[in-house]
Design a protein around this motif. Structure first.
Motif, mmCIF file in Angstrom:
data_model
loop_
_atom_site.group_PDB
_atom_site.id
_atom_site.type_symbol
_atom_site.label_atom_id
_atom_site.label_comp_id
_atom_site.label_asym_id
_atom_site.label_seq_id
_atom_site.Cartn_x
_atom_site.Cartn_y
_atom_site.Cartn_z
ATOM 1 N N THR A 118 0.870 -1.343 -0.077
ATOM 2 C CA THR A 118 -0.117 0.088 -0.039
ATOM 3 C C THR A 118 0.808 1.293 0.038
ATOM 4 N N ASP A 119 2.180 0.984 -0.175
ATOM 5 C CA ASP A 119 3.115 2.336 -0.244
ATOM 6 C C ASP A 119 2.707 3.146 -1.451
ATOM 7 N N PRO A 120 2.379 4.412 -1.087
ATOM 8 C CA PRO A 120 2.090 5.475 -2.519
ATOM 9 C C PRO A 120 2.899 5.389 -3.519
ATOM 10 N N ASN A 121 4.265 5.125 -3.020
ATOM 11 C CA ASN A 121 5.362 5.083 -4.264
ATOM 12 C C ASN A 121 5.137 3.862 -5.205
ATOM 13 N N ARG A 122 4.311 2.820 -4.869
ATOM 14 C CA ARG A 122 4.069 1.855 -5.640
ATOM 15 C C ARG A 122 3.070 2.355 -6.745
ATOM 16 N N PHE A 123 2.451 3.236 -6.556
ATOM 17 C CA PHE A 123 1.344 3.893 -7.502
ATOM 18 C C PHE A 123 2.087 4.935 -8.687
ATOM 19 N N VAL A 124 3.382 4.976 -8.321
ATOM 20 C CA VAL A 124 4.303 5.392 -9.332
ATOM 21 C C VAL A 124 5.208 4.772 -10.011
ATOM 22 N N ALA A 125 5.949 3.910 -9.258
ATOM 23 C CA ALA A 125 6.851 2.916 -9.604
ATOM 24 C C ALA A 125 6.135 1.815 -10.444
ATOM 25 N N GLY A 126 5.075 1.138 -10.127
ATOM 26 C CA GLY A 126 4.275 0.194 -10.679
ATOM 27 C C GLY A 126 4.132 0.410 -12.226
ATOM 28 N N PRO A 127 3.074 1.528 -12.585
ATOM 29 C CA PRO A 127 2.738 1.884 -13.505
ATOM 30 C C PRO A 127 3.936 2.434 -14.748
ATOM 31 N N VAL A 128 4.854 2.974 -14.304
ATOM 32 C CA VAL A 128 6.087 3.335 -15.029
ATOM 33 C C VAL A 128 6.774 2.316 -15.401
#
Length: 348
Positions: A32-42
């Motif tokens: 649930t780390d917010p950073n995942r919602f940047v790194a994952g899609p990129v």
């Protein structure tokens, strides 16, 4: 090139695409780390570049093994452009979400879509690749009737040029609004790196198109490789300055992503250097040039490993660590492309 090797070189881009898709989805979905919602899609979007690189690889290989037909001539480049369109649509759609993560990821994914479009243009310019070997044996500069027309050649270069210009304008528009928040700062600097890659691909498209038209000049033999190396160096130096000079380290780590994007530029340079150096000249180190993207891929992966360790203490290393791993996959995919070029232009 035998059939087995041709299958391997076509499989590498697809395998790297699957790695990016799978790893990107895993990052996005696991936690649930917010950073995942940047790194994952990129990272997921980087797989689209691999798909476009597959279309380039298949376009060249099918000509080398004499299985290139009219269907392949149109379907393979279309696959690359379709990947670019899908990537841009996803990126633009993410921009409509209010969160900072969606803002950064959306802009970066749009930049990845622009790169994918440039790679698709490379595939289009490679649809008459075998003419490069034929023209290289000539001494004159007469344009063969089977080559691109002047308008077609200029259009291909212009498409890559316009895409690169859009990326640069986009990047500086974001940087101009950096005082509105860190999200503009991060997205703007990453977009600069993506614009450097698009600019590097202009050199590749121009080299291929002009060699097919048999009008590649001695000046261009030096110009295009230097242009790509400048883009790569600019990206890396800019990234180092960000890391060392940015007061907020959470924003400065964006420099690591820029370094990775610079390494992708260096990987692209291997293709431009190879095609330029062997044009009507003997270049004894041509079979060593495919090592360049191997070294850049390993550099991305080793740097990613160090950042994973730093992330255990500082959470802001989360995104660059994972993005660098994806960029390592892009560099390895470019290894397959330059190996194909080396095989297709070899006089042995």
């Amino acid at each position: 090139m035998n059939y087995g090797i041709s299958v391997l070189f076509r499989a590498i881009p697809l395998l790297m695409a699957l790695v990016c898709f799978g790893y990107g989805w895993f990052i996005y979905d696991y936690g649930t780390d917010p950073n995942r919602f940047v790194a994952g899609p990129v990272v997921f979007s980087l797989g689209m570049i691999c798909i476009a690189l597959f279309s380039t690889a298949a376009t060249i290989i099918r000509q080398i093994i004499h299985t290139f037909g009219n269907i392949s001539r149109y379907v393979l480049p279309a696959l690359g452009y379709l990947s670019a369109i899908v990537t841009l649509i996803v990126g633009i759609n993410m921009l409509h979400h209010p969160s900072t993560a969606s803002f950064v990821a959306g802009h970066v994914i749009c930049g990845v879509g622009l790169i994918t479009a440039c790679v698709a243009t490379t595939a289009t310019s490679s649809t008459r690749f075998t003419m490069i070997t034929i023209n290289a044996k000539k001494t004159g500069h007469d344009v063969p009737p089977e080559a691109f027309t002047r308008t077609q050649g200029l259009t291909l270069i212009a498409i890559a040029g316009v895409i690169a210009l859009v990326a640069w304008v986009w990047a500086f528009c974001l940087l101009a609004n950096s005082d509105h928040g860190s999200k503009y700062f991060v997205a703007g600097h990453v977009m600069v790196g993506l614009a450097c890659i698009c600019t590097s691909l202009i050199a590749l498209v121009a080299t291929i198109a002009r060699q097919i038209r048999n009008i590649f000049s001695p000046t261009e033999r030096e110009l295009w490789p230097i242009m790509v190396l400048i883009m790569g160096s600019l990206c890396i130096i800019w990234g180092i300055i960000l890391i060392l000079a940015t007061a907020n380290p959470a924003m400065g780590v964006t420099g690591y992503i820029m370094i990775g994007l610079g390494l992708v530029c260096y990987s692209i340079s291997s293709k431009v250097i190879l095609l330029s150096k062997i044009w009507r000249h003997e270049f004894k180190l041509s079979n060593r040039i495919p090592l360049i993207p191997i070294f850049t891929a390993l550099t991305c992966l080793f740097l990613s490993a160090f950042l994973f360790e730093l992330e255990s203490v500082h959470g802001y290393y989360f995104v660059p660590a994972r993005v660098l791993a994806g960029l390592g996959g892009i560099c390895f995919t470019l290894f397959s492309i330059v190996s194909i070029l080396e095989s297709g232009t070899s006089s042995k």
